[in-house]
Motif scaffolding. Structure first.
Motif, PDB file in Angstrom:
ATOM      1  N   SER A 159     -23.088  -5.287   6.375  1.00 24.59           N
ATOM      2  CA  SER A 159     -22.589  -4.908   5.298  1.00 24.59           C
ATOM      3  C   SER A 159     -23.621  -4.896   4.098  1.00 24.59           C
ATOM      4  CB  SER A 159     -21.306  -5.482   4.883  1.00 24.59           C
ATOM      5  OG  SER A 159     -21.712  -7.128   4.443  1.00 24.59           O
TER       6      SER A 159
ATOM      7  N   GLU B 273     -28.036   3.628  13.691  1.00 28.03           N
ATOM      8  CA  GLU B 273     -28.312   3.904  12.339  1.00 28.03           C
ATOM      9  C   GLU B 273     -29.462   3.326  11.824  1.00 28.03           C
ATOM     10  OE1 GLU B 273     -24.015   5.025  10.246  1.00 28.03           O
ATOM     11  OE2 GLU B 273     -24.303   2.991  10.768  1.00 28.03           O
TER      12      GLU B 273
ATOM     13  N   LYS C  84     -19.683   4.181   4.966  1.00 26.84           N
ATOM     14  CA  LYS C  84     -18.705   3.491   5.783  1.00 26.84           C
ATOM     15  C   LYS C  84     -18.606   2.181   5.435  1.00 26.84           C
ATOM     16  CE  LYS C  84     -20.640   4.002   9.631  1.00 26.84           C
ATOM     17  NZ  LYS C  84     -21.826   4.507   9.323  1.00 26.84           N
TER      18      LYS C  84
ATOM     19  N   LYS D  39     -23.091  -4.417  13.238  1.00 33.88           N
ATOM     20  CA  LYS D  39     -23.041  -3.679  12.012  1.00 33.88           C
ATOM     21  C   LYS D  39     -23.172  -4.846  10.932  1.00 33.88           C
ATOM     22  CE  LYS D  39     -17.961  -3.535  11.526  1.00 33.88           C
ATOM     23  NZ  LYS D  39     -16.862  -2.814  11.739  1.00 33.88           N
TER      24      LYS D  39
ATOM     25  N   HIS E 236     -20.840   0.004   6.227  1.00 33.78           N
ATOM     26  CA  HIS E 236     -21.638  -0.826   7.111  1.00 33.78           C
ATOM     27  C   HIS E 236     -22.643  -0.134   7.830  1.00 33.78           C
ATOM     28  CE1 HIS E 236     -18.203   0.606   9.360  1.00 33.78           C
ATOM     29  NE2 HIS E 236     -19.174   0.792  10.369  1.00 33.78           N
ATOM     30  N   VAL E 237     -23.664  -0.723   8.329  1.00 36.34           N
ATOM     31  CA  VAL E 237     -24.722   0.150   9.124  1.00 36.34           C
ATOM     32  C   VAL E 237     -24.851  -0.517  10.376  1.00 36.34           C
ATOM     33  CG1 VAL E 237     -27.027   0.421   9.217  1.00 36.34           C
ATOM     34  CG2 VAL E 237     -26.053   0.422   6.929  1.00 36.34           C
TER      35      VAL E 237
ATOM     36  N   ASP F 171     -26.621   3.842   4.967  1.00 38.24           N
ATOM     37  CA  ASP F 171     -25.040   3.981   5.369  1.00 38.24           C
ATOM     38  C   ASP F 171     -24.746   5.529   4.607  1.00 38.24           C
ATOM     39  OD1 ASP F 171     -22.588   3.874   5.628  1.00 38.24           O
ATOM     40  OD2 ASP F 171     -21.985   2.721   4.030  1.00 38.24           O
TER      41      ASP F 171
END
Length: 161
Positions: free
Chosen positions: A138, A104, A97, A136, A99-100, A93
């Motif tokens: 977390s 990414e 943000k 995404k 989240h990924v 990350d």
């Protein structure tokens, strides 16, 4: 505040000074909030204390040291598993943000020199994104994923091999 219980070693101070000087391009003795967050990442510190700064904040070296102490105090409360997962998540990350996303994750593997087929990456993403909130995941989801794998015996966190 400079003499608080969570003191930094001479080596840590020297490392922070070097990183501070790197980001202080105009040599005015101040760095921005985003530069401070990047500095924290470079020394694997928890960036959370830095995130509460105003967007237009400028920090002196001593202010960076105070925030680094606070970041260390936060990290010292974590067990080694949580700290390792948190550092890995922060490396994914990079834009902070919280989240990924799939691209990414794919970029991370590519930058590491791994060639992973898209279907394998998507499968991993499906396992990580337990909340199904739009491809995404977390930090909490990542911790749960790794904890489940360790509990299943899928990873041996304690071995050298």
């Amino acid at each position: 505040m400079f003499g608080q219980a969570c003191a930094l070693s001479r080596g840590q101070l020297a490392q922070l000074r070097s990183i501070f000087n790197y980001f202080d391009i105009d040599r005015d003795g101040k760095i921005s909030k985003s530069e401070a967050i990047n500095a924290a990442r470079l020394v694997s510190m928890n960036p959370e204390p830095f995130k509460k700064l105003d967007e237009d904040s400028l920090l002196t070296f001593l202010e960076l040291v105070d925030l680094a102490r606070e970041a260390m105090e936060v990290d010292l409360t974590l067990d080694p598993f949580d700290m390792t997962v948190q550092k890995f998540f922060r490396s994914l990350d990079v834009q902070n943000k919280g989240h990924v996303k799939f691209d990414e994750l794919s970029d991370f593997f590519r930058n590491c020199g791994d060639t992973i087929k898209e279907d394998v990456s998507r499968s991993l993403m499906d396992e990580l994104d337990t909340s199904l909130n739009g491809e995404k995941f977390s930090l909490v989801e990542m911790k749960s994923f790794f904890q489940a794998k360790f509990d299943e015996g899928g990873f041996d966190y304690t071995s050298d091999g």
